[in-house]
Design a protein around this motif. Structure first.
Motif, PDB file in Angstrom:
ATOM      1  N   ALA A 584       0.780  -1.208  -0.030  1.00 53.38           N
ATOM      2  CA  ALA A 584       0.085   0.124   0.088  1.00 53.38           C
ATOM      3  C   ALA A 584       0.686   1.225   0.071  1.00 53.38           C
ATOM      4  N   VAL A 585       1.906   1.307   0.806  1.00 52.54           N
ATOM      5  CA  VAL A 585       2.995   2.599   0.792  1.00 52.54           C
ATOM      6  C   VAL A 585       3.467   2.605  -0.629  1.00 52.54           C
ATOM      7  N   GLN A 586       3.832   1.341  -1.169  1.00 54.63           N
ATOM      8  CA  GLN A 586       4.535   1.717  -2.590  1.00 54.63           C
ATOM      9  C   GLN A 586       3.486   2.226  -3.552  1.00 54.63           C
ATOM     10  N   GLU A 587       2.282   1.817  -3.392  1.00 53.39           N
ATOM     11  CA  GLU A 587       1.178   2.102  -4.438  1.00 53.39           C
ATOM     12  C   GLU A 587       0.967   3.578  -4.159  1.00 53.39           C
ATOM     13  N   CYS A 588       0.852   3.967  -2.812  1.00 55.85           N
ATOM     14  CA  CYS A 588       0.633   5.524  -2.510  1.00 55.85           C
ATOM     15  C   CYS A 588       1.670   6.227  -3.103  1.00 55.85           C
ATOM     16  N   VAL A 589       3.015   6.059  -3.042  1.00 57.16           N
ATOM     17  CA  VAL A 589       4.212   6.855  -3.658  1.00 57.16           C
ATOM     18  C   VAL A 589       4.155   6.782  -5.081  1.00 57.16           C
ATOM     19  N   THR A 590       3.846   5.565  -5.572  1.00 54.04           N
ATOM     20  CA  THR A 590       3.814   5.582  -7.179  1.00 54.04           C
ATOM     21  C   THR A 590       2.675   6.589  -7.517  1.00 54.04           C
ATOM     22  N   ARG A 591       1.513   6.391  -7.062  1.00 51.26           N
ATOM     23  CA  ARG A 591       0.485   7.414  -7.334  1.00 51.26           C
ATOM     24  C   ARG A 591       0.935   8.903  -7.431  1.00 51.26           C
ATOM     25  N   ALA A 592       1.712   9.143  -5.997  1.00 48.84           N
ATOM     26  CA  ALA A 592       1.910  10.657  -5.896  1.00 48.84           C
ATOM     27  C   ALA A 592       3.220  10.926  -6.977  1.00 48.84           C
ATOM     28  N   LEU A 593       4.220  10.041  -7.379  1.00 52.33           N
ATOM     29  CA  LEU A 593       5.143  10.367  -8.317  1.00 52.33           C
ATOM     30  C   LEU A 593       4.491  10.542  -9.752  1.00 52.33           C
ATOM     31  N   ALA A 594       3.426   9.765  -9.909  1.00 56.83           N
ATOM     32  CA  ALA A 594       2.704  10.067 -11.106  1.00 56.83           C
ATOM     33  C   ALA A 594       1.794  11.482 -11.259  1.00 56.83           C
ATOM     34  N   ALA A 595       1.554  11.846  -9.988  1.00 56.97           N
ATOM     35  CA  ALA A 595       0.480  13.085 -10.075  1.00 56.97           C
ATOM     36  C   ALA A 595       1.220  14.351 -10.264  1.00 56.97           C
ATOM     37  N   PRO A 596       0.521  15.340 -11.006  1.00 61.79           N
ATOM     38  CA  PRO A 596       1.245  16.651 -11.287  1.00 61.79           C
ATOM     39  C   PRO A 596       1.444  17.410 -10.023  1.00 61.79           C
ATOM     40  N   LEU A 597       2.573  16.870  -9.390  1.00 63.51           N
ATOM     41  CA  LEU A 597       2.918  17.881  -8.127  1.00 63.51           C
ATOM     42  C   LEU A 597       4.438  18.173  -8.419  1.00 63.51           C
ATOM     43  N   ALA A 598       4.678  19.212  -7.403  1.00 62.27           N
ATOM     44  CA  ALA A 598       6.062  19.913  -7.679  1.00 62.27           C
ATOM     45  C   ALA A 598       7.176  18.703  -7.599  1.00 62.27           C
ATOM     46  N   PRO A 599       8.423  19.176  -8.136  1.00 61.67           N
ATOM     47  CA  PRO A 599       9.617  18.440  -8.060  1.00 61.67           C
ATOM     48  C   PRO A 599       9.917  18.043  -6.568  1.00 61.67           C
ATOM     49  N   HIS A 600      10.106  19.182  -5.702  1.00 62.92           N
ATOM     50  CA  HIS A 600      10.362  18.798  -4.192  1.00 62.92           C
ATOM     51  C   HIS A 600       9.448  18.104  -3.646  1.00 62.92           C
ATOM     52  N   THR A 601       8.188  18.003  -3.844  1.00 61.99           N
ATOM     53  CA  THR A 601       7.049  17.162  -3.039  1.00 61.99           C
ATOM     54  C   THR A 601       7.554  15.713  -3.367  1.00 61.99           C
ATOM     55  N   LYS A 602       7.604  15.461  -4.792  1.00 63.17           N
ATOM     56  CA  LYS A 602       7.943  14.024  -5.195  1.00 63.17           C
ATOM     57  C   LYS A 602       9.117  13.666  -4.751  1.00 63.17           C
ATOM     58  N   ILE A 603      10.070  14.377  -4.425  1.00 63.97           N
ATOM     59  CA  ILE A 603      11.376  13.853  -3.713  1.00 63.97           C
ATOM     60  C   ILE A 603      11.190  13.515  -2.244  1.00 63.97           C
ATOM     61  N   LEU A 604      10.112  14.383  -1.796  1.00 61.34           N
ATOM     62  CA  LEU A 604       9.813  13.987  -0.271  1.00 61.34           C
ATOM     63  C   LEU A 604       9.099  12.709  -0.309  1.00 61.34           C
ATOM     64  N   PHE A 605       8.424  12.402  -1.213  1.00 60.61           N
ATOM     65  CA  PHE A 605       7.772  11.102  -1.208  1.00 60.61           C
ATOM     66  C   PHE A 605       8.408  10.108  -1.444  1.00 60.61           C
ATOM     67  N   SER A 606       9.322  10.130  -2.162  1.00 60.09           N
ATOM     68  CA  SER A 606      10.612   9.104  -2.357  1.00 60.09           C
ATOM     69  C   SER A 606      11.427   8.935  -1.331  1.00 60.09           C
ATOM     70  N   GLN A 607      11.646  10.037  -0.599  1.00 59.39           N
ATOM     71  CA  GLN A 607      12.727   9.917   0.493  1.00 59.39           C
ATOM     72  C   GLN A 607      11.818   8.990   1.734  1.00 59.39           C
ATOM     73  N   ARG A 608      10.431   9.634   1.764  1.00 55.55           N
ATOM     74  CA  ARG A 608       9.677   8.758   2.706  1.00 55.55           C
ATOM     75  C   ARG A 608       9.532   7.245   2.487  1.00 55.55           C
ATOM     76  N   ARG A 609       9.388   7.001   1.203  1.00 59.14           N
ATOM     77  CA  ARG A 609       9.343   5.368   0.921  1.00 59.14           C
ATOM     78  C   ARG A 609      10.554   4.718   1.188  1.00 59.14           C
ATOM     79  N   LEU A 610      11.799   5.602   1.020  1.00 59.76           N
ATOM     80  CA  LEU A 610      13.099   4.925   1.346  1.00 59.76           C
ATOM     81  C   LEU A 610      13.045   4.634   2.878  1.00 59.76           C
ATOM     82  N   GLN A 611      12.834   5.727   3.500  1.00 56.46           N
ATOM     83  CA  GLN A 611      12.825   5.734   5.211  1.00 56.46           C
ATOM     84  C   GLN A 611      11.770   4.542   5.523  1.00 56.46           C
ATOM     85  N   TYR A 612      10.770   4.219   4.922  1.00 57.75           N
ATOM     86  CA  TYR A 612       9.938   3.064   5.520  1.00 57.75           C
ATOM     87  C   TYR A 612      10.708   1.999   5.003  1.00 57.75           C
TER      88      TYR A 612
END
Length: 727
Positions: A584-612
């Motif tokens: 579920a975490v992987q799916e959530c991050v994948t959805r966020a990275l595919a969404a039209p979000l700001a680059p720094h926000t996408k990096i935060l999601f990726s960092q959160r997935r890495l910490q998890y």
């Protein structure tokens, strides 16, 4: 009959004293030496007055009855619609009223005045116009009823009281035995409600002159006795009138029977002693055989009457001096108030501060008088030595009650001039609540249902007040009415939901938020906000993560670019059990990275997935896989890598220590970093060049980023205002 003071009607229907009358009546400020007197003198004790009832119920004028004038004027409906479409525009109402007055159409005028005064009841000039309209049409009973309704709305209006009294004097048959008694009752009601107003002199003067016209010289002297203790604008004229009244009549015709007999006995004893001493001296000088001239017993000589007058003035002079001290202490506060009447135009800050300062002082006087028993006792002794037409209460409780009445009068005066300012209504509630919850509730009702219908903060304070005192039904009603008045205001819906939750009605709280989510689909930002609130309620209190997840996912279909929705959904997934939440975490991050979000926000999601993955993954291969994806994302986003990971920190920049002083960070950083295992993130060192942390594990300070770590999305909505009244 005493004539009413000269008045002029302003453009908004308010009555103002003419400058000629002001020049004739307003005295100069007290002498300089008086102004130096300290506030420790206390306030003069007055006869017990009826308190101003803050529970002035919203008036309800009878529906306008159609007369025989036929159809309404041509432009009435147009002006009526303009006023009702924008009821907060004062000018549209005055245009309507002026048109009705020009047309001299009683039906149109009634309808317009009833609607206008329901919204602006403090415009006493229009109450007078309404009463005059009915009187000119021959409806004296209706004119009287209009005055009564106006006085319920604004009991401190000296002008309206005088207008009402003059109306009665002009319509009642004074030959009937009940008419003078009724007029006197109205006068007593008037001085009880408005007699302590600093500008109430004309009302007192009218009362005194009317009693003289009725031939009741004792009653006139009694009223003069009472006003001598009231600090008013032209206080000195009342003492002059008392002295003139006393000198132009026999003391027995002016004073009460008790006071006259007491002073007569005292003066006769004094006179007798003087005569005995004088007779002894004359006897020594009298020729032998000549007898003492006989003096008739029981007769009151002019000399005795003069002595009685001197004793009366001796007692009143002390009262006058005390009252002058009270006027002196209030003079600069009163002088600072430039607009004591109601108007929709805003007051400047100087005027608002003047009212606050005056209230501060008057309340402080109440505390000072309560804590100064020696002064109270001396004042009681002074009052006890006086003989007046009405017995005075000398107890400390009576003094405190009277001073409290002064404070309430000042608050009521303030709420006429400052009726559109929430801060003064709230302050009045704070003053009344320790004494009476019902009185405080009545003030909230007046503020919210009449004067501040479109200001949400004070309505929410009222709801909080009712909930705090256990009346949940009234709290619900207040919030529901506010939401009807201001539909779509998010803070009101949240207050309603929170009220139900605190009352144990979780289903009702959920239903309110669900209704808000459904109704706000056309407004994506508001829809996302309500969705987040509903999801949190379902997750934290409902213990239903599946429903919370569904709410957020449905909201993302409407607002895929809302980073707050993505963040809350990620937080929901991360908070689950690690062995069931990885996908579920992987799916959530994948959805966020595919969404039209700001680059720094996408990096935060990726960092959160890495910490998890680092915290909960079962194999190093999965951690490295996530890390490689994170590095790939950083390479794709280019120059944002250093800013996202390290906060764009530079060893040449200055860092502020906790005490606010700037220091050179290069002097604090050790030259080399100790070796740590690859699976442990290195400790963040402020100011260090973080290029060495670009490898796996160099994400340790991602959660320090202010744009993500604390989920500060609540502040963006800025809805948490007005929950508690300002202190």
């Amino acid at each position: 009959m005493a004539a009413e003071g000269c008045e002029e009607m302003s453009g908004n229907g308010e009555l103002e004293e003419s400058s000629a009358m002001e020049d004739a009546e307003v005295p100069a400020p007290p002498p300089i030496e008086m102004a130096e007197m300290s506030e420790e003198n206390g306030s003069a004790t007055l006869a017990a007055e009826a308190p101003v009832d803050p529970d002035t119920a919203p008036f309800s004028l009878p529906p306008a009855t159609e007369d025989e004038e036929g159809e309404l004027p041509a432009d009435f409906e147009r002006l009526w619609k303009v006023a009702h479409d924008n009821p907060q525009d004062f000018t549209t109402w005055t245009d309507l009223l002026q048109y009705c007055e020009q047309e001299s159409h009683i039906t149109a005028s009634r309808r317009a005045l009833v609607a206008f005064l329901a919204r602006y009841p403090l415009c006493y000039g229009y109450w007078k116009k309404f009463a005059d309209l009915e009187r000119r049409a021959g409806y004296n009973d209706k004119a009287e009823e209009v005055c009564v309704q106006g006085l319920q709305a604004i009991p401190l209006s000296v002008d309206l009281w005088i207008h009402y009294i003059n109306l009665l004097l002009g319509t009642l048959d004074m030959n009937l035995p009940d008419s003078p008694a009724r007029i006197r009752r109205v006068f007593e009601d008037a001085v009880a409600a408005a007699g302590l107003d600093f500008h109430s002199d004309r009302l007192w003067d009218l009362y005194i002159e009317w009693e003289k016209e009725q031939g009741n010289m004792k009653n006139a002297a009694s009223v003069l006795d009472r006003v001598l203790k009231v600090p008013t604008q032209v206080y000195n004229t009342h003492y002059d009138k008392f002295k003139a009244h006393l000198s132009s009549h026999e003391p027995k015709d002016v004073l009460s029977s008790e006071e006259y007999e007491e002073l007569r006995t005292l003066c006769r004893q004094s006179q007798k002693a003087e005569r005995a001493e004088q007779a002894q001296e004359e006897e020594e000088e009298r020729p032998p055989g000549e007898e003492e001239p006989a003096t008739p017993e029981g007769t009151d000589t002019e000399e005795l009457m003069q002595k009685i007058r001197e004793q009366v003035l001796l007692h009143r002079d002390k009262v006058y001096q005390d009252n002058e001290g009270e006027v002196r202490k209030r003079w600069h506060f009163e002088d600072a108030i430039k607009r004591p009447y109601f108007h929709v135009k805003p007051l400047d800050r100087v005027q608002l501060r003047a009212w606050h300062s005056y209230l501060d002082w008057e309340i402080a006087q109440l505390s000072t008088d309560t804590k100064d028993p020696d002064q109270d006792q001396s004042q009681e002794a002074t009052d006890g030595s006086e003989v007046s037409a009405q017995p005075q209460e000398g107890s400390e409780e009576a003094t405190v009650a009277h001073d409290d009445h002064r404070v309430r009068i000042l608050f009521e005066r303030c709420l006429i001039a400052c009726a559109l300012y929430e801060e003064f209504w709230t302050r009045y509630v704070h003053y009344l609540e320790p004494q009476s919850v019902d009185e405080a509730r009545a003030v909230y009702r007046r503020a919210c249902e009449v004067h501040l219908m479109y200001k949400p903060n004070i309505h929410m304070q009222w709801a909080t007040f009712e909930e705090r005192h256990g009346d949940l039904t009234e709290a619900r009603r207040v919030l529901e009415d506010l939401e009807k008045t201001l539909p779509g205001l998010a803070v009101v819906r949240l207050r309603r939901a929170a009220l139900e939750r605190r009352a144990g009605q979780l289903d009702q709280s959920e239903a309110l938020l669900q209704e808000a989510v459904t109704e706000s689909k056309e407004k994506p930002m508001l829809h996302a906000f309500y969705s987040i609130k509903l999801a949190r309620l379902l997750l934290k209190l409902g213990r239903n993560p599946s429903r919370a997840r569904r709410v957020l996912q449905e909201a993302l279909e409407i607002s895929p670019d809302n980073d707050k929705l993505h963040l809350n959904l990620l937080e929901l997934e991360v908070s689950g059990e690690p062995w069931t939440s990885t996908e579920a975490v992987q799916e959530c991050v994948t959805r966020a990275l595919a969404a039209p979000l700001a680059p720094h926000t996408k990096i935060l999601f990726s960092q959160r997935r890495l910490q998890y993955a680092e915290d909960y993954s079962n194999s190093i291969q999965s951690v490295l896989s996530v890390y490689e994806e994170h590095q790939k994302l950083l390479n794709e986003l280019g120059g944002t890598k250093r800013e996202a990971e390290n906060g764009d920190e530079d060893p040449e920049k200055l860092s502020k220590s906790e005490d606010g002083s700037a220091v050179a960070v290069s002097a604090q950083v050790p030259p080399t970093m100790p070796h740590v295992p690859i699976t442990t993130p290195p400790p963040p060192v402020m100011g260090t060049d973080m290029s060495s942390q670009a490898g796996y594990g160099g994400y340790s300070n991602w959660y320090q980023q202010p744009q993500y770590g604390n989920y500060n999305y609540q502040n963006t909505w800025n809805y948490n205002q007005g929950y508690y009244p300002p202190s």
